[in-house]
Design an enzyme around this catalytic site. Structure first.
Site, PDB file in Angstrom:
ATOM      1  N   SER A  22      46.275  48.290  38.333  1.00 26.22           N
ATOM      2  CA  SER A  22      46.690  49.698  38.335  1.00 26.22           C
ATOM      3  C   SER A  22      46.771  50.286  36.925  1.00 26.22           C
ATOM      4  O   SER A  22      47.238  49.632  35.992  1.00 26.22           O
ATOM      5  CB  SER A  22      48.073  49.805  38.996  1.00 26.22           C
ATOM      6  OG  SER A  22      48.545  51.123  38.927  1.00 26.22           O
ATOM      7  N   LYS A  46      45.816  54.201  39.626  1.00 28.48           N
ATOM      8  CA  LYS A  46      46.975  54.516  38.781  1.00 28.48           C
ATOM      9  C   LYS A  46      48.167  54.737  39.722  1.00 28.48           C
ATOM     10  O   LYS A  46      47.993  55.265  40.832  1.00 28.48           O
ATOM     11  CB  LYS A  46      46.678  55.812  37.998  1.00 28.48           C
ATOM     12  CG  LYS A  46      47.819  56.324  37.157  1.00 28.48           C
ATOM     13  CD  LYS A  46      47.999  55.515  35.908  1.00 28.48           C
ATOM     14  CE  LYS A  46      49.330  55.803  35.210  1.00 28.48           C
ATOM     15  NZ  LYS A  46      49.662  54.800  34.196  1.00 28.48           N
ATOM     16  N   GLY A  74      53.601  56.561  30.389  1.00 30.17           N
ATOM     17  CA  GLY A  74      54.598  57.373  31.085  1.00 30.17           C
ATOM     18  C   GLY A  74      54.188  57.748  32.495  1.00 30.17           C
ATOM     19  O   GLY A  74      54.645  58.757  33.034  1.00 30.17           O
ATOM     20  N   CYS A 128      57.291  49.051  36.407  1.00 28.12           N
ATOM     21  CA  CYS A 128      56.904  49.698  35.150  1.00 28.12           C
ATOM     22  C   CYS A 128      58.094  49.631  34.202  1.00 28.12           C
ATOM     23  O   CYS A 128      59.195  50.069  34.557  1.00 28.12           O
ATOM     24  CB  CYS A 128      56.503  51.151  35.400  1.00 28.12           C
ATOM     25  SG  CYS A 128      56.191  52.015  33.852  1.00 28.12           S
ATOM     26  N   LYS A 163      54.734  44.992  43.504  1.00 29.53           N
ATOM     27  CA  LYS A 163      54.365  44.527  42.159  1.00 29.53           C
ATOM     28  C   LYS A 163      55.637  44.336  41.351  1.00 29.53           C
ATOM     29  O   LYS A 163      56.391  45.286  41.134  1.00 29.53           O
ATOM     30  CB  LYS A 163      53.442  45.534  41.484  1.00 29.53           C
ATOM     31  CG  LYS A 163      52.959  45.047  40.114  1.00 29.53           C
ATOM     32  CD  LYS A 163      51.877  45.955  39.588  1.00 29.53           C
ATOM     33  CE  LYS A 163      51.395  45.528  38.219  1.00 29.53           C
ATOM     34  NZ  LYS A 163      50.384  46.449  37.699  1.00 29.53           N
ATOM     35  N   ILE A 189      52.185  39.893  37.266  1.00 29.06           N
ATOM     36  CA  ILE A 189      53.309  40.719  36.874  1.00 29.06           C
ATOM     37  C   ILE A 189      52.804  42.036  36.271  1.00 29.06           C
ATOM     38  O   ILE A 189      51.627  42.185  36.002  1.00 29.06           O
ATOM     39  CB  ILE A 189      54.207  39.994  35.806  1.00 29.06           C
ATOM     40  CG1 ILE A 189      53.380  39.628  34.566  1.00 29.06           C
ATOM     41  CG2 ILE A 189      54.916  38.822  36.405  1.00 29.06           C
ATOM     42  CD1 ILE A 189      54.207  39.066  33.406  1.00 29.06           C
ATOM     43  N   ASN A 190      53.753  42.916  36.015  1.00 30.32           N
ATOM     44  CA  ASN A 190      53.462  44.153  35.284  1.00 30.32           C
ATOM     45  C   ASN A 190      53.537  43.833  33.784  1.00 30.32           C
ATOM     46  O   ASN A 190      53.708  42.684  33.391  1.00 30.32           O
ATOM     47  CB  ASN A 190      54.482  45.233  35.656  1.00 30.32           C
ATOM     48  CG  ASN A 190      53.907  46.642  35.556  1.00 30.32           C
ATOM     49  OD1 ASN A 190      53.285  46.990  34.545  1.00 30.32           O
ATOM     50  ND2 ASN A 190      54.103  47.459  36.569  1.00 30.32           N
ATOM     51  N   GLY A 215      47.800  42.111  28.242  1.00 33.29           N
ATOM     52  CA  GLY A 215      46.706  41.368  27.625  1.00 33.29           C
ATOM     53  C   GLY A 215      47.051  39.907  27.378  1.00 33.29           C
ATOM     54  O   GLY A 215      48.071  39.390  27.839  1.00 33.29           O
ATOM     55  N   GLY A 241      47.988  39.632  34.577  1.00 28.81           N
ATOM     56  CA  GLY A 241      48.616  39.502  33.258  1.00 28.81           C
ATOM     57  C   GLY A 241      47.758  38.636  32.345  1.00 28.81           C
ATOM     58  O   GLY A 241      47.736  37.412  32.482  1.00 28.81           O
TER      59      GLY A 241
HETATM   60  C1  LIG Z   1      47.363  51.746  29.789  1.00 33.24           C
HETATM   61  C2  LIG Z   1      48.005  51.018  30.932  1.00 33.24           C
HETATM   62  C3  LIG Z   1      48.474  51.735  32.030  1.00 33.24           C
HETATM   63  C4  LIG Z   1      49.074  51.075  33.099  1.00 33.24           C
HETATM   64  N1  LIG Z   1      49.511  51.795  34.170  1.00 33.24           N
HETATM   65  C5  LIG Z   1      50.069  51.150  35.238  1.00 33.24           C
HETATM   66  C6  LIG Z   1      50.480  51.869  36.402  1.00 33.24           C
HETATM   67  O1  LIG Z   1      50.320  53.080  36.515  1.00 33.24           O
HETATM   68  N2  LIG Z   1      51.053  51.159  37.404  1.00 33.24           N
HETATM   69  C7  LIG Z   1      51.232  49.795  37.372  1.00 33.24           C
HETATM   70  O2  LIG Z   1      51.746  49.201  38.326  1.00 33.24           O
HETATM   71  N3  LIG Z   1      50.816  49.084  36.287  1.00 33.24           N
HETATM   72  C8  LIG Z   1      50.251  49.726  35.231  1.00 33.24           C
HETATM   73  N4  LIG Z   1      49.838  49.009  34.143  1.00 33.24           N
HETATM   74  C9  LIG Z   1      50.017  47.548  34.150  1.00 33.24           C
HETATM   75  C10 LIG Z   1      48.740  46.821  34.586  1.00 33.24           C
HETATM   76  O3  LIG Z   1      48.380  47.166  35.908  1.00 33.24           O
HETATM   77  C11 LIG Z   1      48.937  45.288  34.501  1.00 33.24           C
HETATM   78  O4  LIG Z   1      49.997  44.908  35.357  1.00 33.24           O
HETATM   79  C12 LIG Z   1      49.291  44.842  33.089  1.00 33.24           C
HETATM   80  O5  LIG Z   1      48.529  45.548  32.132  1.00 33.24           O
HETATM   81  C13 LIG Z   1      49.075  43.348  32.904  1.00 33.24           C
HETATM   82  O6  LIG Z   1      47.714  43.020  33.104  1.00 33.24           O
HETATM   83  P1  LIG Z   1      46.690  42.820  31.866  1.00 33.24           P
HETATM   84  O7  LIG Z   1      47.346  41.880  30.906  1.00 33.24           O
HETATM   85  O8  LIG Z   1      45.451  42.255  32.506  1.00 33.24           O
HETATM   86  O9  LIG Z   1      46.470  44.152  31.260  1.00 33.24           O
HETATM   87  C14 LIG Z   1      49.221  49.653  33.073  1.00 33.24           C
HETATM   88  C15 LIG Z   1      48.737  48.931  31.966  1.00 33.24           C
HETATM   89  C16 LIG Z   1      48.128  49.587  30.908  1.00 33.24           C
HETATM   90  C17 LIG Z   1      47.609  48.766  29.743  1.00 33.24           C
END
Ligand SMILES: Cc1cc2nc3c(=O)[nH]c(=O)nc-3n(C[C@H](O)[C@H](O)[C@H](O)COP(=O)(O)O)c2cc1C
Length: 303
Positions: A22, A46, A74, A128, A163, A189-190, A215, A241
């Site tokens: 997301s 999103k 945000g 979030c 989530k 995770i988030n 990341g 994650g």
């Molecule tokens: C720019 C950005 C916006 C994000 N927006 C959301 C969101 O709207 N809702 C949500 O549940 N997670 C959101 N996330 C979290 C990601 O979905 C994910 O859980 C998190 O980035 C960890 O995964 P990754 O390490 O592969 O990026 C966002 C992450 C990033 C970097």
């Protein structure tokens, strides 16, 4: 015979196990369709709210030395209603709609707006880490989690995924409450609450001061969470994650995930990364003689 990378997360069936997380590529159906042709198993939108949200002023995202990002966008989004209007009845790409809200009624209102849309699951953003009164603040309140999950379960037969992330309440308790209330699967995770400060200006860099770290740096944390959830509960899990390679994806399967989501890694080569990971998983399955993803799920739990 070629191994199958189709997977099921409870009732959610995917032809391919790697999903878009997301918030990474917004809500454009053109982009989602392009990803589908490039190997994505499903896309998560999103997070959408009942009304459009502007989000925070810039700077909202910061690249961390050594890898990863801290973001505090945000939760800017056009509102659930405006996205629901965009979904085509015959759209091909499997869509998971991510929802964010403060009270059960918010979720009820939004689910009704998707009543006639082709949605394979709803993902409730209970995690979030940088917006007040939603996300983690909801996930940290067991009573609210219970009420929201029960409300959503009453409102739809479409599978519901919660989530979770790392807040002030132990995330395993949030998972337990969500399961008791009827959740169908968990995404873990988030992002992890974090910040950046500039030595010269002596001020926090993000306008919101705090953001969420994503990341590579969070991969070992996310992997640990998937392993812990899978050890404690019998619930389908989507790992998320720091995943950027097929090896990462396989590690999450071994920890107990039935599918994975890619976030930050998508920024590198969004049109290649999904098929690269799918192909790597297939090669690994051939080498290890697995014909289905299921055979790998949770194998690392065996001592
Ligand atoms: C720019 C950005 C916006 C994000 N927006 C959301 C969101 O709207 N809702 C949500 O549940 N997670 C959101 N996330 C979290 C990601 O979905 C994910 O859980 C998190 O980035 C960890 O995964 P990754 O390490 O592969 O990026 C966002 C992450 C990033 C970097």
């Amino acid at each position: 015979m070629e191994p199958s990378i189709a997977t099921s997360i409870g009732q959610i069936q995917l032809d391919k196990p790697v999903m878009l997380a997301s918030g990474i590529l917004g809500i454009s159906l053109d982009v989602f369709n392009r990803l589908y042709r490039s190997g994505v198993g499903a896309v998560v939108t999103k997070s959408l709210s009942t009304e459009p949200w502007d989000g925070y002023p810039n700077p909202t995202i910061f690249s961390v030395k050594g890898g990863g990002w801290i973001n505090a966008v945000g939760l800017s989004n056009p509102g659930a209603y405006n996205f629901a209007k965009m979904i085509e009845p015959n759209q091909e790409v499997p869509i998971v709609v991510s929802l964010v809200g403060s009270v059960p009624e918010d979720f009820d209102t939004m689910i009704k707006q998707f009543k006639n849309c082709k949605v394979i699951a709803y993902e409730l953003n209970l995690s979030c880490p940088h917006v007040a009164k939603v996300g983690l603040e909801v996930g940290d309140d067991p009573k609210l989690v219970k009420e929201i999950v029960s409300t959503v379960k009453n409102a739809t037969n479409v599978p519901i995924v919660a989530k979770v992330g790392l807040g002030t309440t132990h995330y395993l308790n949030t998972v337990g409450t969500a399961i008791e209330s009827g959740i169908d699967a968990i995404t873990a995770i988030n992002t992890v609450r974090a910040m950046a400060i500039d030595a010269e200006t002596q001020r926090p860099i993000l306008s919101n001061k705090f953001g969420g770290l994503s990341g590579t740096p969070i991969k070992p944390i996310a992997l640990r969470c998937v392993y812990e959830i899978s050890s404690k509960y019998d619930i389908p899990i989507i790992g998320c994650g720091g995943i950027s390679t097929w090896e990462d994806a396989v590690e999450f399967f071994l920890a107990g995930a039935s599918a994975v989501q890619l976030g930050s890694a998508v920024s590198d080569d969004w049109l290649e990364v999904f098929d690269q990971i799918n192909n790597g998983i297939i090669q690994y399955m051939k080498k290890k003689n697995y014909s289905t993803i299921k055979e790998m799920v949770g194998l690392a739990q065996k001592s």
